[in-house]
Design a protein around this motif. Sequence first.
Motif, short mmCIF file in Angstrom:
data_model
loop_
_atom_site.label_atom_id
_atom_site.label_comp_id
_atom_site.label_asym_id
_atom_site.label_seq_id
_atom_site.Cartn_x
_atom_site.Cartn_y
_atom_site.Cartn_z
N ALA A 109 0.85 -1.21 0.00
CA ALA A 109 0.00 0.00 0.00
C ALA A 109 0.87 1.24 0.00
N ILE A 110 0.75 2.03 -1.06
CA ILE A 110 1.57 3.24 -1.16
C ILE A 110 0.70 4.45 -0.81
N GLN A 111 -0.42 4.56 -1.51
CA GLN A 111 -1.31 5.71 -1.28
C GLN A 111 -2.76 5.23 -1.24
N VAL A 112 -3.19 4.84 -0.04
CA VAL A 112 -4.58 4.42 0.13
C VAL A 112 -5.15 5.25 1.28
N GLU A 113 -6.27 5.93 1.01
CA GLU A 113 -6.88 6.79 2.05
C GLU A 113 -7.17 5.99 3.31
#
Length: 229
Positions: A109-113
């Motif tokens: 996960a790099i950019q997950v809200e």
Amino acid sequence: MMHPRNKFLSYFWIISLTLLLVIISFPVNGKELVGLPQIELNDNDLISAIVDRQAERQFSTEPIALKDLALILWAGNGIKSPQVDSVSHATRTIPSAMGIYPIDVYVFAIQVEGLPSGIYLYMPDKHALQEIPSINVAEALTKITNQRAVQNASVVFLIAFHQEKSSRMNEKFAYFEAGEVAQNISLMTVERELGSYVIGMYYQEKIIEVLKEENIEPIVLMAVGKPLL
Ligand SMILES: Cc1cc2nc3c(=O)[nH]c(=O)nc-3n(C[C@H](O)[C@H](O)[C@H](O)COP(=O)(O)O)c2cc1C
């Protein structure tokens, strides 16, 4: 007497129909073909997802929603109904030989809200993520693949089979099942207006080193993110 123009038209139709019949029943390699009905590319969700799926390698830097990640993981390897027995039917979103389900999906996960950046294992029975203590995600991805597009993705999945589980089945089934997971992930990705692409170029030993897990056989990586319009 027939007017020459009408005569021409009737010849035209006779020749066209004959040609059509010849084309429809034209033998290929000495074997007759049966023509199939034309495909209507209509608004059916599944047809649209199949048509719109394509390898997407350019992603915006916007994060994806946690809800979308959950849906994609569920589609790929999730549980539809509580398991009744080891060979129960229709419990998962994918079929598995003898109900063994050897496929594991790891999430980079790099950019997950709402989800701290990290490496996780999807646990289908709990529909939850288990964090895998490791190095920083960007560093991990640089080690395991030289595909630059993964650095712009919001999330990268690793589809792998667990050797202890797959040893109970013909190994070719495990590869087959990894394909089912990848296809469901890519179709759900399209449905959520995201893009994905499959990555076969990776360093297997680095994946094992990063995850500190020797019991897995990595098959493919999948990068997912919002397509760069
Ligand atoms: C098993 C597999 C491995 C792949 N590996 C890579 C890869 O390492 N790098 C890449 O850019 N694309 C990779 N692809 C994507 C293909 O290049 C892409 O699917 C193909 O060009 C067809 O395009 P489409 O997916 O848009 O229909 C892979 C696809 C598959 C199925």
